[in-house]
Scaffold this active site. Structure first.
Site, mmCIF file in Angstrom:
data_model
loop_
_atom_site.group_PDB
_atom_site.id
_atom_site.type_symbol
_atom_site.label_atom_id
_atom_site.label_comp_id
_atom_site.label_asym_id
_atom_site.label_seq_id
_atom_site.Cartn_x
_atom_site.Cartn_y
_atom_site.Cartn_z
ATOM 1 N N CYS A 285 8.834 -18.341 16.099
ATOM 2 C CA CYS A 285 9.560 -19.491 16.649
ATOM 3 C C CYS A 285 9.127 -20.759 15.906
ATOM 4 O O CYS A 285 8.200 -20.713 15.084
ATOM 5 C CB CYS A 285 9.247 -19.615 18.139
ATOM 6 N N CYS B 73 5.282 -21.533 16.185
ATOM 7 C CA CYS B 73 4.445 -20.627 15.396
ATOM 8 C C CYS B 73 4.660 -20.814 13.892
ATOM 9 O O CYS B 73 3.707 -20.782 13.120
ATOM 10 C CB CYS B 73 4.705 -19.191 15.812
ATOM 11 N N HIS C 49 1.253 -17.450 22.110
ATOM 12 C CA HIS C 49 2.054 -16.532 21.300
ATOM 13 C C HIS C 49 1.104 -15.746 20.400
ATOM 14 O O HIS C 49 0.029 -16.230 20.030
ATOM 15 C CB HIS C 49 3.041 -17.309 20.440
ATOM 16 N N GLU D 143 1.137 -15.143 17.255
ATOM 17 C CA GLU D 143 0.793 -15.811 15.997
ATOM 18 C C GLU D 143 -0.276 -16.880 16.197
ATOM 19 O O GLU D 143 -1.213 -16.985 15.403
ATOM 20 C CB GLU D 143 2.038 -16.471 15.387
#
Length: 157
Positions: free
Chosen positions: A91, A94, A61, A63
């Site tokens: 999410c 993260c 992801h 992040e």
């Protein structure tokens, strides 16, 4: 301390860098989410876009990738004295990583009603049971950042 209008312009400026990363991710076929990490002195030390499809990695992801890059740049796992800008509310994975990395501030674009863990569905980053809480500044360029994700999924369907 900067005035509110100046602070808003500053947040929008850095969010535009995150939007650039989101567009790059979308061009690779990944969900268009981008993140940048900026020091308190205004230096961008990390940039990333989602790369799950490219790397075949469920943890790739934006992040997480930005946190890894910032840690390497700083030579420390603590990403203190910084702000993370991300185009979509993080999410749970993260949000947990942001908290554990001791990021003090998080600026988000659009809310993530389905998987968001920064206030919409859950609020991990401000949970008082954690030993670190993150200041959250939501809604920066929300229409622009939300449009990227909506457009991506409408083209997929």
């Amino acid at each position: 301390m900067s005035s509110a209008p100046n602070q808003t312009r500053l947040h929008e400026s850095f969010m535009r860098h995150a939007i650039e990363q989101a567009k790059i991710a979308g061009g690779r076929g990944d969900i268009p989410i981008g993140a940048v990490i900026v020091t308190d002195q205004g230096e961008i030390i990390a940039r990333a876009g989602n790369s799950r499809e490219q790397h075949k990695d469920p943890t790739a992801h934006a992040e997480i990738l930005a946190l890894r890059a910032a840690g390497a740049q700083l030579g420390d796992w603590r990403i203190a004295r910084s702000t993370m800008y991300v185009t979509l509310e993080p999410c749970p994975m993260c949000a947990g990583a942001i908290t554990m990395a001791r990021v003090p501030r998080l600026v988000i674009g659009a809310w993530n009603e389905e998987y968001g863990a920064v206030g919409s569905r859950w609020d991990l980053v401000r949970d008082q049971r954690m030993n670190h809480q993150v200041e959250v500044i939501p809604g920066v360029l929300e229409n622009e950042t939300g449009h990227l994700v909506r457009e991506f999924f409408s083209e997929k369907r």
